[in-house]
Design an enzyme around this catalytic site. Sequence first.
Site, PDB file in Angstrom:
ATOM      1  N   HIS B 140       0.848  -1.182   0.000  1.00 22.24           N
ATOM      2  CA  HIS B 140       0.000   0.000   0.000  1.00 22.24           C
ATOM      3  C   HIS B 140       0.888   1.238   0.000  1.00 22.24           C
ATOM      4  CE1 HIS B 140      -3.315   2.671   0.725  1.00 22.24           C
ATOM      5  NE2 HIS B 140      -4.125   1.643   0.531  1.00 22.24           N
ATOM      6  N   HIS B 141       0.465   2.273  -0.743  1.00 21.05           N
ATOM      7  CA  HIS B 141       1.267   3.494  -0.812  1.00 21.05           C
ATOM      8  C   HIS B 141       1.303   4.192   0.548  1.00 21.05           C
ATOM      9  CE1 HIS B 141       3.543   6.639  -2.548  1.00 21.05           C
ATOM     10  NE2 HIS B 141       3.043   6.604  -3.769  1.00 21.05           N
ATOM     11  N   ALA B 142       0.367   3.857   1.433  1.00 19.50           N
ATOM     12  CA  ALA B 142       0.425   4.411   2.788  1.00 19.50           C
ATOM     13  C   ALA B 142       1.661   3.907   3.526  1.00 19.50           C
ATOM     14  CB  ALA B 142      -0.830   4.032   3.577  1.00 19.50           C
TER      15      ALA B 142
END
Lengths: 510, 510
Positions: B140-142
């Site tokens: 996830h880009h988070a």
Amino acid sequence: MKRLSLIDAGFLLAEKRETPMHVAGLHLFTLPQGANEQTFLHRLADGLRSADSFQSPFGERLKVGRLGLLGPAYWETDDSLDLDYHIRHSALPKPGRYRELFALVSRLHSTLLDRNRPLWEMHLIEGLQNRQFAVYSKFHHAAIDGVRSIHLTQSMYSTNPRERIHYSPLSMEAAERYRAALARQLPGREPLGERELRNVAEVLKERFDSGLHLYGALRRIAGAWLGKEGPLAVPWHDVPRSAINTSVDGARRFVAQSWPFARIRAVGKALDGTFNDAVLAMCSGALRLYLQSMGELPRESLKAMVPISLRREGDLDSSNAVGATSTDLATNIRDPIKRFKAIQASMKAGKELFREMSPGEAQLLMELLQLPSLLLMPLGLTSRFPPYSTVISNVPGPRQQLYWNGARLEGIYPASIVFDGFALNLTLVTCGDKVDFGITACRRTLPQVQRLIDHMEAALVELEEATGLSQPKGKKRPRKKTTAGRKKAATGSRKATPAKKKKAKAAKKG
Amino acid sequence: MKRLSLIDAGFLLAEKRETPMHVAGLHLFTLPQGANEQTFLHRLADGLRSADSFQSPFGERLKVGRLGLLGPAYWETDDSLDLDYHIRHSALPKPGRYRELFALVSRLHSTLLDRNRPLWEMHLIEGLQNRQFAVYSKFHHAAIDGVRSIHLTQSMYSTNPRERIHYSPLSMEAAERYRAALARQLPGREPLGERELRNVAEVLKERFDSGLHLYGALRRIAGAWLGKEGPLAVPWHDVPRSAINTSVDGARRFVAQSWPFARIRAVGKALDGTFNDAVLAMCSGALRLYLQSMGELPRESLKAMVPISLRREGDLDSSNAVGATSTDLATNIRDPIKRFKAIQASMKAGKELFREMSPGEAQLLMELLQLPSLLLMPLGLTSRFPPYSTVISNVPGPRQQLYWNGARLEGIYPASIVFDGFALNLTLVTCGDKVDFGITACRRTLPQVQRLIDHMEAALVELEEATGLSQPKGKKRPRKKTTAGRKKAATGSRKATPAKKKKAKAAKKG
């Protein structure tokens, strides 16, 4: 454009990332003699893609208005259908056992369908051992129920091993041929045409004068809540908490196994019950063993949601024509015969509710009973107040041996829905002379669910021994050898029982 | 527990079914000589699974409070990590070309990560031709940005073809060894320890006295909106509508291709620009050809979001330390040299904004500029008001040849995010002496996106000819033969340019 019924739309409303609302069938085939797997599968895919008009639901996508799913919803023709998106070609890593197949299906079953497209995917899977291949087909429950999926299956395949179809199994032509064949089988009946699905308001109006039966049924349900209706079980009433009844996340685990139809049927007959009673008793015994092995068997009995088909014979068009009874699984009874009898009585009381009703009335009652649970799901409340302990669904499959361009259909293993609050779904399809069970579970809540396969065999053996159908081999642990032999298998390395190679007869087993 | 920054959490808030916010790397390997694919991949998987303590982000899952993502969010250790869920073994259908690989990656990239678990998946993919195999890793880009993913890659693999690691590449040990190796390479600098991520309020307070630079930057941005800042492009300003700028659905299409680093770098040098300027010019030329071929080239120029790393050297822990400039792609300029110069000027003006700022100030400005687009996404407004036309992201990859237990890493092809409103993402990783491009697109909006690969080659050739680096072969259509040769390939059957077999030097190319 066809309008979605309230139940159809309910499956869309209830869907979340953690609880996808699609159902699937894993179809197992044997390649025709001499066929090359790669060429054969590419031809099947090309054949599928050759359709230009589609039988329902392959060409229809969801259309909602400004209110979204809270307003009226319709199926509309998708004019930009991207068949390469829907028809997918996959492969198993070596050695290509059922273990690898189940791992892939578990993953495929965990992902949501794309609501911008017709709500289905079909995966042709190569790389299985023993010249087998598999097809995993996934549909949203808003578009299809168990019985409709079997109609669809029968319309796509042939009973003739030598037939090579020149039209796509997805095409309108396949549907029309099937409709015509059914009409020949049911002479004197008009095959039902496309029928506008009605919303609940219209249904209520139409059935206004049938209120008496309905009123009686609702009174009995209220009575059951107050403990005055004997063996009648109703949703939410006396559902115990167990390991199965927790909130779920989005990952699934799928396992499958076949049993001979005759073995289960014999148990039902020996106890003056139906095949379905025997299936419920087998599942109940297995759940008892499973929860016992974890030290979590609740004192109160588990309750199963048992879907019953409300579909009129020949109705090929309704997406959902399914109701459900709540059945007491009697998991708190040690004796297998007494357990069977308790389940049978509960199932009878559940069916009694519908005895005097027309299919229309029954469907209305079902909608009244089912909608609360579908509508509670988006609120995340079903995990705190589970209406049932599990789902046990019995779908009558094709009675004749089917073929797809000469490839023999060996089994139809159903993968179904896990709900927030009941993390386990046991669905079975009777397929020729076998019963194909598919077990779908939340991966996190029930990590060792493949053990249920062993427990189901053990529960069946227990019933066979209790009814004198077979002799116990030992006292403490009957049929020890067999069970041990199956143990290794259930971790995934076992072959599912293949259909016998002799031509299956269209025996009457219903 | 580490707290998520506002940007990290923004990627979670902005995520919808139609716009997953994960990024991925497709790593291509050649098997070591004599190795059996099945045994080798099983050993890699066993090695991965042998970890008991995990380097970040492999062992961390999201934890939010009552307010969900609107309140503070943290990464917490997942004590019930199910490695069999995260590490998956897949296979390609025959004949196992890049075409089949890209089809599988397109599908894997279309599904959402499960938020109840650490936000990653790793797929070992067998069945490729030419003794290759692939690993598709999704985060996830988070939890990760491009530069951090390269650090992670380098910590997992080895520069020594003979090394067989005895610890899991996912383990804390792998992270510690990599940290120690970096410290040896950067003597005199303390390797950064784990650092609590701060929320914007804290950052604002800390940087209160640095307001002057920020004030100047915001003034210039306001000026650009009013058309007074020359080549400085800013989000939302003058972004034309094109086929790329529509709302997207959840299905992706992924294609990849490599080019020699030296070829692109030479174009940049010949025009007194950087490698990055040449990449942008190459992509701009390709987009021009692509939109022209559809008759949809807008009169105004496309604007690209070009992420720039704000990561301090040696910072291995921040999930996201990335900003973005808005760059004018000058797609409305026919002459390739003039187009290059316009792009260069716009990129310079974008960087100018940050010239006098500290990394902290730059990050704050970025947050102020980026948050509106992340926060607009859940409202579905970015498709009506696209802040950019596309994303072009240049991630510096490993300079040394890497190996995983002797398997040679041939390429790192990035698969990234498509946003509602701009359906195309071009990301590249410089890897040894190659540049590995990964193109991620919305499947429905941009169905023929694989043609961009051809157009990129054509655009590069156009620049080479305009700068005299190569001779035009014909007048109307330069290098006709080559382009035609590549045409067949771009439909999927082509081999991506493999890395040269000679040992890649750790050449300085930055």
